[in-house]
Write a protein that holds these residues in place. Sequence first.
Motif, short mmCIF file in Angstrom:
data_model
loop_
_atom_site.label_atom_id
_atom_site.label_comp_id
_atom_site.label_asym_id
_atom_site.label_seq_id
_atom_site.Cartn_x
_atom_site.Cartn_y
_atom_site.Cartn_z
N SER A 1 0.87 -1.23 -0.07
CA SER A 1 -0.09 0.10 -0.06
C SER A 1 0.87 1.38 0.09
O SER A 1 2.11 1.14 0.36
N ALA A 2 0.30 2.28 -0.56
CA ALA A 2 1.06 3.81 -0.40
C ALA A 2 1.23 4.48 0.98
O ALA A 2 0.48 3.82 1.86
N THR B 1 9.03 11.88 1.14
CA THR B 1 9.29 10.19 0.92
C THR B 1 8.12 9.54 0.55
O THR B 1 6.98 9.84 1.42
N LEU B 2 8.09 9.00 -0.51
CA LEU B 2 6.84 8.25 -1.12
C LEU B 2 7.29 6.89 -1.53
O LEU B 2 8.38 6.25 -2.10
N GLY B 3 6.31 5.80 -0.97
CA GLY B 3 6.37 4.34 -1.17
C GLY B 3 5.37 3.77 -1.58
O GLY B 3 4.22 3.90 -1.48
N GLY B 4 5.45 2.54 -2.24
CA GLY B 4 4.12 1.57 -2.49
C GLY B 4 3.45 1.99 -3.59
O GLY B 4 4.07 2.63 -4.81
N ARG C 1 -6.15 6.77 -6.14
CA ARG C 1 -6.65 8.31 -6.36
C ARG C 1 -6.52 8.89 -4.84
O ARG C 1 -6.28 9.76 -4.60
N ALA C 2 -7.26 7.93 -3.90
CA ALA C 2 -7.64 8.47 -2.63
C ALA C 2 -6.16 8.66 -2.02
O ALA C 2 -6.01 9.71 -1.01
N ASP C 3 -5.10 7.97 -2.17
CA ASP C 3 -3.74 8.16 -1.76
C ASP C 3 -3.26 9.63 -2.31
O ASP C 3 -2.61 10.29 -1.45
N VAL D 1 12.47 24.81 -2.12
CA VAL D 1 13.03 23.56 -3.02
C VAL D 1 12.57 22.38 -2.40
O VAL D 1 12.18 22.23 -1.22
N THR D 2 12.24 21.25 -3.36
CA THR D 2 11.76 20.07 -3.06
C THR D 2 12.53 18.88 -3.31
O THR D 2 13.11 18.75 -4.53
N LEU D 3 12.73 18.06 -2.24
CA LEU D 3 13.43 16.79 -2.66
C LEU D 3 12.57 15.58 -2.24
O LEU D 3 12.00 15.38 -1.29
N ALA D 4 12.13 14.87 -3.26
CA ALA D 4 11.38 13.70 -3.33
C ALA D 4 12.03 12.41 -3.51
O ALA D 4 12.65 12.17 -4.47
N ASP D 5 12.01 11.44 -2.42
CA ASP D 5 12.67 10.25 -2.30
C ASP D 5 11.65 9.04 -2.86
O ASP D 5 10.66 9.05 -1.79
#
Length: 134
Positions: free
Chosen positions: A2-3, A19-22, A26-28, A51-55
């Motif tokens: 899951s997200a 930090t994003l994973g999974g 659309r709900a997530d 500034v944005t750092l997205a892992d």
Amino acid sequence: MSANFSFDVDARRNLVLITLGGFFSRADVDAFLAAREVAHARLRCRPNEHVTLADVRAMKIQAQDIVAAWGDVLSGSAYRSRRLAFVQASSLARLQLKRAAAMRDVGYFTSMADAEAWLFEEENAIPERRSALG
């Protein structure tokens, strides 16, 4: 899987770390948008000066409708950062990221340190130029 996602804000440096994973639904994505609003409220800079750092190394390959939803997220101007860096692991995920971020100038990296250095390279270069000018 899951997200999952998290935000960390370094207001002193005008940095939003995501930090994003999974695998996202659309709900997530909608939950992410609500959490982003809360995170950005912690910044002290004016809108769009951060500034944005997205892992996204733990993010799974997404369904096409979710890639399109991320494209909508990234094309919006209200929370747009002056620089955006993604840290990713797989080349297929990078292709999806490039499609979602097609309207943005984005840096793609495999290391957090390289991504952060790129995010701040303009700021770090200014004092050197000034000192060289006397």
